[in-house]
Design an enzyme around this catalytic site. Structure first.
Site, PDB file in Angstrom:
ATOM      1  CD  GLU A  62     -19.949   3.335   7.475  1.00 25.72           C
ATOM      2  OE1 GLU A  62     -20.897   3.626   6.937  1.00 25.72           O
ATOM      3  OE2 GLU A  62     -19.693   2.201   7.436  1.00 25.72           O
ATOM      4  CE1 TYR A  63     -19.771   1.761  17.948  1.00 23.46           C
ATOM      5  CE2 TYR A  63     -17.707   2.779  18.684  1.00 23.46           C
ATOM      6  CZ  TYR A  63     -18.688   2.104  18.881  1.00 23.46           C
ATOM      7  OH  TYR A  63     -18.875   2.081  20.284  1.00 23.46           O
ATOM      8  CG  ASP A  64     -13.793   5.740  15.165  1.00 25.77           C
ATOM      9  OD1 ASP A  64     -14.383   5.234  16.211  1.00 25.77           O
ATOM     10  OD2 ASP A  64     -12.867   5.543  14.682  1.00 25.77           O
ATOM     11  CB  SER A 111     -13.735 -22.370  43.399  1.00 23.79           C
ATOM     12  OG  SER A 111     -13.898 -23.318  44.547  1.00 23.79           O
ATOM     13  CG  LEU A 112     -15.810 -24.714  38.684  1.00 25.87           C
ATOM     14  CD1 LEU A 112     -15.326 -24.635  37.460  1.00 25.87           C
ATOM     15  CD2 LEU A 112     -17.122 -25.532  38.645  1.00 25.87           C
ATOM     16  CD  GLU A 129     -20.070 -23.356  30.812  1.00 26.49           C
ATOM     17  OE1 GLU A 129     -19.790 -22.440  31.483  1.00 26.49           O
ATOM     18  OE2 GLU A 129     -21.485 -23.618  30.668  1.00 26.49           O
ATOM     19  CE  LYS A 157     -11.325 -23.986  35.900  1.00 29.35           C
ATOM     20  NZ  LYS A 157     -10.407 -22.920  36.291  1.00 29.35           N
ATOM     21  CG  ASP A 206      -6.063 -19.720  33.029  1.00 27.20           C
ATOM     22  OD1 ASP A 206      -6.316 -19.193  33.856  1.00 27.20           O
ATOM     23  OD2 ASP A 206      -4.681 -20.082  32.809  1.00 27.20           O
ATOM     24  CD  GLU A 247     -12.497 -16.880  34.262  1.00 26.57           C
ATOM     25  OE1 GLU A 247     -13.612 -16.891  34.956  1.00 26.57           O
ATOM     26  OE2 GLU A 247     -11.342 -17.201  34.672  1.00 26.57           O
ATOM     27  CE1 TYR A 280     -18.690 -18.473  35.776  1.00 28.60           C
ATOM     28  CE2 TYR A 280     -16.951 -17.865  34.331  1.00 28.60           C
ATOM     29  CZ  TYR A 280     -17.226 -18.070  35.480  1.00 28.60           C
ATOM     30  OH  TYR A 280     -16.546 -17.662  36.695  1.00 28.60           O
ATOM     31  CE  LYS A 288     -20.516 -23.906  34.715  1.00 30.40           C
ATOM     32  NZ  LYS A 288     -20.709 -22.686  34.144  1.00 30.40           N
ATOM     33  CE  LYS A 307      -7.169 -26.511  36.371  1.00 30.38           C
ATOM     34  NZ  LYS A 307      -7.304 -25.999  37.701  1.00 30.38           N
ATOM     35  CB  CYS A 354      32.707 -21.728  17.364  1.00 33.04           C
ATOM     36  SG  CYS A 354      31.407 -23.169  17.099  1.00 33.04           S
ATOM     37  CB  CYS A 372      34.824 -25.139  14.672  1.00 34.22           C
ATOM     38  SG  CYS A 372      34.152 -23.432  14.572  1.00 34.22           S
ATOM     39  CB  CYS A 400      30.028 -20.339  14.879  1.00 36.79           C
ATOM     40  SG  CYS A 400      31.460 -21.150  14.026  1.00 36.79           S
ATOM     41  CB  CYS A 411      31.732 -24.824  12.237  1.00 33.37           C
ATOM     42  SG  CYS A 411      30.860 -25.086  13.604  1.00 33.37           S
TER      43      CYS A 411
END
Ligand code: IVH
Length: 675
Positions: free
Chosen positions: A37-39, A84-85, A115, A117, A119, A175, A227, A292, A316, A410, A413, A428, A434
């Site tokens: 439907e969105y399409d 930065s942190l 919150e 962090k 990456d 982020e 954030y 924070k 961290k 092997c 054996c 093997c 074995c």
């Protein structure tokens, strides 16, 4: 061509509707309509814009596919520096941070906003009159790169803000990242196209955002969480961080749902511990949590040092990737004879434990990564997964190292090693001669989900095979207290316990027994299906390939292995010794074929934490005939989501699969059971 009024009105309607659906799908994760439907709506708007190009505006929902490629990125000066942190790597360092905050403010305790962090990479979004006009990377904090066209392609970034009291100029920060699923999909495509895969989701996200061709970025499943706010003029922002995040949400920006107000150091530690546990279950990578000071007035009082605010800190997690050296490459021989190359490593503390070995999977993987003895490598250990070598640091390779090749014989054996066309695994061919395969077969037989012989651990099995006390699993039941007495670390009491455990293991179920035989490709689920379908070992022993193939969920490979297994004289002998009343006398109650299987044909997937162990839920569903699978696909009928569901939940919503909570699932089962 002049645009007729009706067309202009319809285009406006479509704008509004598409923005709303986009928001519901990507930001709220709660779509109102189907993808199809969105399409249809999007197509309608595209058709109108094709006819009347003057209607195309930068915030049109059609403008997410990517603008023409650039020669280079422009520079953006951040009006408010992107900071930065500071980091805390232990609870003590976190306590030091809290102490500094309290001392400087001269108060007893503060509230923090907590919150995850994420990456990925930091991005700034600039909205003027509610419209996205510019997006930039952090760069060195003072100047970044203009990535506006690329950021426009990220579906969870609103091109237009909604709601009340939006500042005239609003600079939002957050982020940009790739989910695990998005990362895997990207790498699957890369490998299929013969390209080098990305080493981690962060690099993949950065690489995807810094494409000069926005059309390429549009194909990457990037996401964004916001954030914080850099600059806001002509409107009013709330006076705590938590409230500002709520405002951002109201304006349709995507903010992580579990940002919490916590009280003091104890609250911070509790949040950190919680996310340490959750980390593996999240659909994206986080490398810690951020705290924070919640009050902006207090933030102001605290100010900055160097490039980081005094009012925030990142606690961290222990790194999951570390550098170390490969001391050598060993070969392990598994139960089915599979040869697995394993890197012996200079011990390294990674992911919270000391790692000394890492799997190299198979010959193809070794060739692809070209890991050699003596190489400096990056090792990764995440959660409970087996540590692995991610990549070699080629620049550090010393002269004289040699490519590794799997041996032709092997190493245990001496039998020759075979590799079947199209299979990645080399094996093997020694079978039961074995000793490595014998040991593994016995360990599997004794394991918890198989015969569940408590006290028969790996070290003990190794001794039993080496001393030739046990040649195959049936010999376990002939062991005496005298046999055990001579073994290392085996007191009278533990010998007694083991004999008792062996004795009680004799009463089992047919499914467990079949599983314990270790037939290739016959896992627990297949063993249960076989037990239910044939009900009797004597029947299963004689079954042919066609009959097995007719059983739902038994594929040709498993069928072939089953037939082969029972055809082998040695295997029949061992089974005979295990089940003969005068010998080991392993027995089970006759399988009751359930009369009704109301959930037959339905596939379930379980995710998140349920109030009962997942295995238990699985057994309950299976008892009603349902199939329980590990991954979500279009064929999945239901996803049962417990607390903190993982990426399977996201996939289910994306595919429109019905999601049940535990209560709804129980209801469904009891209704089915009543039928
Ligand atoms: S706040 C004033 N919050 O971590 C503090 N940063 O080392 C500015 N990051 O460059 C950042 N998740 O890329 C903040 N919830 C979060 C974050 C977060 C990830 C990243 C961000 C930043 C880096 C700081």
């Amino acid at each position: 061509m002049k645009v007729p009024k009706t067309v202009r009105v319809r285009a406006n309607e479509l704008h509004t509707q598409l923005h709303e659906h986009n928001y519901r799908y990507y930001t709220k994760d709660d779509p109102l309509i189907s993808d199809a439907e969105y399409d249809l709506l999007l197509r309608e708007l595209q058709d109108i814009e094709a006819e009347y190009p003057q209607l195309i505006s930068p915030d049109s929902p059609t403008q997410r596919v990517g603008a023409p490629p650039l020669k280079s990125f422009g520079e953006v000066r951040h009006e408010v520096r992107m900071l930065s942190l500071g980091n805390a790597f232990s609870d003590e360092e976190l306590a030091d941070f809290d102490h500094r905050v309290l001392e400087k403010l001269d108060i007893g305790c503060v509230d923090y906003a907590a919150e995850p962090k994420l990456d990925g990479l930091a991005v700034s979004l600039l909205y003027e009159d509610g419209k996205l006009v510019r997006a930039a990377t952090r760069g060195d904090g003072e100047t970044g790169e203009d990535v506006t066209q690329n950021v426009r392609t990220i579906a969870s970034v609103p091109l237009k803000l909604e709601g009340k009291n939006i500042p005239d100029v609003l600079e939002v920060r957050g982020e940009v990242y790739l989910s695990h699923a998005g990362f895997q999909e990207l790498n699957r495509q890369a490998v299929a196209e013969g390209l080098n895969p990305f080493v981690n989701p962060r690099n993949a996200a950065a690489g995807s955002l810094r494409q000069l061709d926005p059309g390429m970025t549009a194909k990457r499943p990037l996401e964004m969480f916001c954030y914080g706010v850099g600059k806001a003029t002509g409107g009013s922002l709330a006076d705590t961080h938590m409230e500002i995040l709520a405002q951002l949400r109201d304006w349709h920006l995507r903010v992580y749902e579990d940002v919490r107000k916590v009280n003091g150091l104890d609250g911070c530690v509790e949040y950190y511990r919680y996310y340490e546990q959750q980390r593996e279950k999240l659909p994206f990578e986080i490398d810690g949590v951020v705290f924070k000071v919640d009050s902006l007035a207090l933030q102001e009082q605290l100010g900055l040092v160097a490039r980081a605010p005094r009012w925030a800190i990142a606690r961290k997690f222990p790194a999951q990737e570390k550098e170390t050296t490969v001391l050598g490459i060993d070969i392990q021989v598994g139960r089915t004879g599979a040869l697995t190359p394993v890197a012996r490593l200079e011990p390294v503390f990674v992911g919270g434990v000391t790692v000394t070995n890492a799997t190299l999977h198979n010959q193809d993987e070794i060739e692809r990564k070209d890991v050699r003895a003596g190489d400096a490598v990056i090792v990764r250990r995440a959660g409970d997964v087996i540590p692995e070598v991610v990549r070699v640091i080629r620049e550090k390779r010393k002269k004289g190292t040699r490519r590794f090749k799997l041996p032709k014989q092997c190493p245990v054996c001496g039998s020759h090693v075979v590799r079947i066309e199209g299979e990645s695994v080399a094996r093997c061919s020694g079978g039961l001669i074995c000793s490595a395969q014998r040991k593994e077969a016995i360990k599997h037989f004794a394991s918890r989900r198989a015969m569940d012989i408590e006290g028969l651990g790996d070290k003990l099995v190794e001794q039993l095979v080496e001393k030739d006390l046990v040649r195959d699993v049936s010999d376990l039941y002939g062991l005496s207290a005298d046999d055990l007495a001579g073994l290392e670390r085996m007191g009278e009491k533990s010998a007694d316990n083991l004999l008792q455990a062996l004795k009680s293991s004799k009463q089992t179920t047919l499914a467990r027994f079949i599983y314990s035989l270790g037939i290739r490709e016959v896992g627990e689920t297949t063993a249960q299906i076989l037990a239910r379908e044939f009900g009797d070992l004597a029947v299963l022993k004689k079954v042919d390939f066609e009959r097995l193939q007719a059983v739902r969920d038994i594929g040709p490979v498993a069928a072939e292995n089953i037939v082969e297994f029972f055809r082998e004289a040695h295997n029949r002998e061992v089974i005979e010794k295990l089940t003969d009343k005068r010998k080991a006398n392993i027995h089970w109650l006759a399988e009751k074929k359930p009369k009704q299987q109301p959930l037959a044909g339905k596939t379930f997937v379980l995710t998140g934490t349920l109030s009962i162990p997942r295995d238990e839920m699985k057994e309950k569903l299976q008892a009603l005939g349902a199939k329980v699978s590990g991954s979500v696909s279009k064929k999945t009928n239901y996803v049962v989501a417990g607390e903190n569901p993982g990426s399977k939940y996201d996939k289910a919503t994306a595919l429109g699969v019905t999601v049940l909570d535990e209560a709804a699932c129980n209801e469904l089962m009891s209704e089915a059971g009543d039928k």
